[in-house]
Design a protein around this motif. Sequence first.
Motif, PDB file in Angstrom:
ATOM      1  N   TYR A 187     -18.410   0.775  -9.587  1.00  0.00           N
ATOM      2  CA  TYR A 187     -18.071   1.455  -8.611  1.00  0.00           C
ATOM      3  C   TYR A 187     -18.757   1.005  -7.084  1.00  0.00           C
ATOM      4  O   TYR A 187     -17.849   0.427  -6.343  1.00  0.00           O
ATOM      5  CB  TYR A 187     -18.061   2.900  -8.648  1.00  0.00           C
ATOM      6  CG  TYR A 187     -17.287   3.325  -7.301  1.00  0.00           C
ATOM      7  CD1 TYR A 187     -15.966   3.652  -7.317  1.00  0.00           C
ATOM      8  CD2 TYR A 187     -18.022   3.880  -6.222  1.00  0.00           C
ATOM      9  CE1 TYR A 187     -15.354   4.275  -6.083  1.00  0.00           C
ATOM     10  CE2 TYR A 187     -17.711   4.244  -5.084  1.00  0.00           C
ATOM     11  CZ  TYR A 187     -16.018   4.492  -5.026  1.00  0.00           C
ATOM     12  OH  TYR A 187     -15.473   4.851  -3.902  1.00  0.00           O
ATOM     13  N   TRP A 188     -19.962   1.117  -7.320  1.00  0.00           N
ATOM     14  CA  TRP A 188     -20.390   0.738  -5.733  1.00  0.00           C
ATOM     15  C   TRP A 188     -20.775  -0.772  -5.605  1.00  0.00           C
ATOM     16  O   TRP A 188     -20.737  -1.233  -4.480  1.00  0.00           O
ATOM     17  CB  TRP A 188     -21.968   1.313  -5.894  1.00  0.00           C
ATOM     18  CG  TRP A 188     -22.301   2.742  -5.697  1.00  0.00           C
ATOM     19  CD1 TRP A 188     -22.492   3.623  -6.557  1.00  0.00           C
ATOM     20  CD2 TRP A 188     -21.884   3.561  -4.733  1.00  0.00           C
ATOM     21  NE1 TRP A 188     -22.564   4.940  -6.121  1.00  0.00           N
ATOM     22  CE2 TRP A 188     -21.782   4.936  -4.998  1.00  0.00           C
ATOM     23  CE3 TRP A 188     -20.915   3.316  -3.442  1.00  0.00           C
ATOM     24  CZ2 TRP A 188     -21.404   5.981  -3.990  1.00  0.00           C
ATOM     25  CZ3 TRP A 188     -20.419   4.556  -2.393  1.00  0.00           C
ATOM     26  CH2 TRP A 188     -20.776   5.610  -2.988  1.00  0.00           C
ATOM     27  N   SER A 189     -20.821  -1.580  -6.836  1.00  0.00           N
ATOM     28  CA  SER A 189     -20.811  -3.009  -6.497  1.00  0.00           C
ATOM     29  C   SER A 189     -19.365  -3.179  -6.059  1.00  0.00           C
ATOM     30  O   SER A 189     -19.450  -4.509  -5.274  1.00  0.00           O
ATOM     31  CB  SER A 189     -21.139  -3.630  -7.864  1.00  0.00           C
ATOM     32  OG  SER A 189     -22.552  -3.175  -8.401  1.00  0.00           O
ATOM     33  N   VAL A 190     -18.357  -2.962  -6.408  1.00  0.00           N
ATOM     34  CA  VAL A 190     -17.167  -3.307  -5.775  1.00  0.00           C
ATOM     35  C   VAL A 190     -16.961  -2.982  -4.390  1.00  0.00           C
ATOM     36  O   VAL A 190     -16.268  -3.671  -3.581  1.00  0.00           O
ATOM     37  CB  VAL A 190     -15.832  -2.730  -6.754  1.00  0.00           C
ATOM     38  CG1 VAL A 190     -14.548  -2.869  -6.079  1.00  0.00           C
ATOM     39  CG2 VAL A 190     -15.912  -3.515  -8.321  1.00  0.00           C
ATOM     40  N   ASN A 191     -17.109  -1.604  -4.325  1.00  0.00           N
ATOM     41  CA  ASN A 191     -16.957  -0.957  -2.953  1.00  0.00           C
ATOM     42  C   ASN A 191     -18.183  -1.099  -2.035  1.00  0.00           C
ATOM     43  O   ASN A 191     -17.527  -1.255  -0.700  1.00  0.00           O
ATOM     44  CB  ASN A 191     -16.412   0.525  -3.081  1.00  0.00           C
ATOM     45  CG  ASN A 191     -15.587   0.717  -4.086  1.00  0.00           C
ATOM     46  OD1 ASN A 191     -14.191   0.358  -3.376  1.00  0.00           O
ATOM     47  ND2 ASN A 191     -15.475   1.225  -5.068  1.00  0.00           N
ATOM     48  N   ARG A 192     -19.254  -1.192  -2.234  1.00  0.00           N
ATOM     49  CA  ARG A 192     -20.265  -1.355  -1.163  1.00  0.00           C
ATOM     50  C   ARG A 192     -21.196  -2.149  -1.737  1.00  0.00           C
ATOM     51  O   ARG A 192     -22.694  -1.318  -2.251  1.00  0.00           O
ATOM     52  CB  ARG A 192     -20.776   0.001  -0.892  1.00  0.00           C
ATOM     53  CG  ARG A 192     -19.902   0.889  -0.083  1.00  0.00           C
ATOM     54  CD  ARG A 192     -19.362   0.306   1.348  1.00  0.00           C
ATOM     55  NE  ARG A 192     -20.445  -0.022   2.289  1.00  0.00           N
ATOM     56  CZ  ARG A 192     -21.052   0.673   3.309  1.00  0.00           C
ATOM     57  NH1 ARG A 192     -20.310   1.907   3.454  1.00  0.00           N
ATOM     58  NH2 ARG A 192     -21.836   0.187   4.080  1.00  0.00           N
ATOM     59  N   PRO A 193     -21.233  -3.374  -2.356  1.00  0.00           N
ATOM     60  CA  PRO A 193     -22.170  -4.210  -3.005  1.00  0.00           C
ATOM     61  C   PRO A 193     -23.372  -4.417  -1.758  1.00  0.00           C
ATOM     62  O   PRO A 193     -24.558  -4.673  -2.378  1.00  0.00           O
ATOM     63  CB  PRO A 193     -21.523  -5.571  -2.887  1.00  0.00           C
ATOM     64  CG  PRO A 193     -20.529  -5.548  -2.079  1.00  0.00           C
ATOM     65  CD  PRO A 193     -20.152  -4.073  -1.761  1.00  0.00           C
ATOM     66  N   ASP A 194     -23.343  -4.226  -0.432  1.00  0.00           N
ATOM     67  CA  ASP A 194     -24.415  -4.152   0.554  1.00  0.00           C
ATOM     68  C   ASP A 194     -25.470  -3.191   0.531  1.00  0.00           C
ATOM     69  O   ASP A 194     -26.577  -2.946   0.751  1.00  0.00           O
ATOM     70  CB  ASP A 194     -23.940  -4.311   1.868  1.00  0.00           C
ATOM     71  CG  ASP A 194     -22.979  -2.854   2.289  1.00  0.00           C
ATOM     72  OD1 ASP A 194     -22.247  -2.444   1.417  1.00  0.00           O
ATOM     73  OD2 ASP A 194     -23.124  -2.512   3.426  1.00  0.00           O
ATOM     74  N   LEU A 195     -24.828  -1.873  -0.435  1.00  0.00           N
ATOM     75  CA  LEU A 195     -25.773  -0.790  -0.487  1.00  0.00           C
ATOM     76  C   LEU A 195     -26.386  -0.475  -1.648  1.00  0.00           C
ATOM     77  O   LEU A 195     -27.490  -0.005  -2.069  1.00  0.00           O
ATOM     78  CB  LEU A 195     -25.159   0.584  -0.128  1.00  0.00           C
ATOM     79  CG  LEU A 195     -24.368   0.570   1.188  1.00  0.00           C
ATOM     80  CD1 LEU A 195     -23.806   1.787   1.487  1.00  0.00           C
ATOM     81  CD2 LEU A 195     -25.805   0.453   2.448  1.00  0.00           C
ATOM     82  N   LEU A 196     -25.745  -1.267  -2.939  1.00  0.00           N
ATOM     83  CA  LEU A 196     -26.157  -1.178  -4.257  1.00  0.00           C
ATOM     84  C   LEU A 196     -26.822  -2.714  -4.483  1.00  0.00           C
ATOM     85  O   LEU A 196     -25.712  -3.159  -5.028  1.00  0.00           O
ATOM     86  CB  LEU A 196     -25.599  -0.631  -5.297  1.00  0.00           C
ATOM     87  CG  LEU A 196     -26.059  -0.392  -6.604  1.00  0.00           C
ATOM     88  CD1 LEU A 196     -27.166   0.599  -6.636  1.00  0.00           C
ATOM     89  CD2 LEU A 196     -25.158  -0.024  -7.636  1.00  0.00           C
ATOM     90  N   THR A 197     -27.783  -3.061  -4.313  1.00  0.00           N
ATOM     91  CA  THR A 197     -28.207  -4.497  -4.392  1.00  0.00           C
ATOM     92  C   THR A 197     -28.365  -4.836  -5.878  1.00  0.00           C
ATOM     93  O   THR A 197     -28.533  -3.862  -6.789  1.00  0.00           O
ATOM     94  CB  THR A 197     -29.413  -4.805  -3.543  1.00  0.00           C
ATOM     95  OG1 THR A 197     -30.461  -4.091  -3.819  1.00  0.00           O
ATOM     96  CG2 THR A 197     -29.013  -4.724  -2.044  1.00  0.00           C
ATOM     97  N   ALA A 198     -28.877  -5.954  -6.175  1.00  0.00           N
ATOM     98  CA  ALA A 198     -29.068  -6.507  -7.499  1.00  0.00           C
ATOM     99  C   ALA A 198     -30.376  -5.824  -7.825  1.00  0.00           C
ATOM    100  O   ALA A 198     -30.689  -5.517  -8.824  1.00  0.00           O
ATOM    101  CB  ALA A 198     -29.099  -8.139  -7.662  1.00  0.00           C
ATOM    102  N   VAL A 199     -31.286  -5.944  -6.924  1.00  0.00           N
ATOM    103  CA  VAL A 199     -32.811  -5.366  -6.935  1.00  0.00           C
ATOM    104  C   VAL A 199     -32.471  -3.827  -7.468  1.00  0.00           C
ATOM    105  O   VAL A 199     -33.497  -3.313  -8.379  1.00  0.00           O
ATOM    106  CB  VAL A 199     -33.633  -5.627  -5.887  1.00  0.00           C
ATOM    107  CG1 VAL A 199     -34.942  -4.924  -6.076  1.00  0.00           C
ATOM    108  CG2 VAL A 199     -33.853  -6.889  -5.636  1.00  0.00           C
ATOM    109  N   ALA A 200     -31.739  -2.996  -7.000  1.00  0.00           N
ATOM    110  CA  ALA A 200     -31.775  -1.718  -7.013  1.00  0.00           C
ATOM    111  C   ALA A 200     -30.965  -1.524  -8.384  1.00  0.00           C
ATOM    112  O   ALA A 200     -31.401  -0.625  -9.143  1.00  0.00           O
ATOM    113  CB  ALA A 200     -30.768  -1.115  -5.914  1.00  0.00           C
TER     114      ALA A 200
END
Length: 171
Positions: free
Chosen positions: A52-65
């Motif tokens: 969900y977050w990767s589709v909608n807010r990828p800037d806030l849930l990064t690959a590192v997170a």
Amino acid sequence: MKPGVWQRLDVIARGLFPAFSVFVLLLINLLPISVPLLSTASPALALMAVFYWSVNRPDLLTAVAAFLLGLLQDLLMGLPLGVSPLVLLLVQTGSASQGRFFHNKPFSVMWWGFALVAIPALLIQWLLSSALIGALLPIKATMISYVLTAVLFPIVAWVLARAQNSLLRYV
């Protein structure tokens, strides 16, 4: 005018909300909820939130997170180390790159997209766990987990969407 300390802390807290929501869902997965015939399977709540977050807010849930949350999931759930970080990282990077496809489309498109992403994600998790344990784990639990995950995705997405609309409007 320079923003105050409280305003900066507010922006930071709002920016960390997606990762925090994945963490909360990880903790919910740890709850000893027992349903007859489903005792070995549970929905992949963290997978839902990462998608969900990767589709909608990828800037806030990064690959590192996503990687760190997957590592935490392995540690908390007693899974072989490295399986969940890999799966969540693959889902995060793949979903973030396809985010534009889902925008301005009905929710059913996102749901079908998640259902398609969850199949290989859970199969990879099953295969790697089986390989690292050295024994073939029962596939039935993975299949039940997939069905639960796909069916419960709209509920989790609805909650995350409400949170996104109320908390992340200004981030």
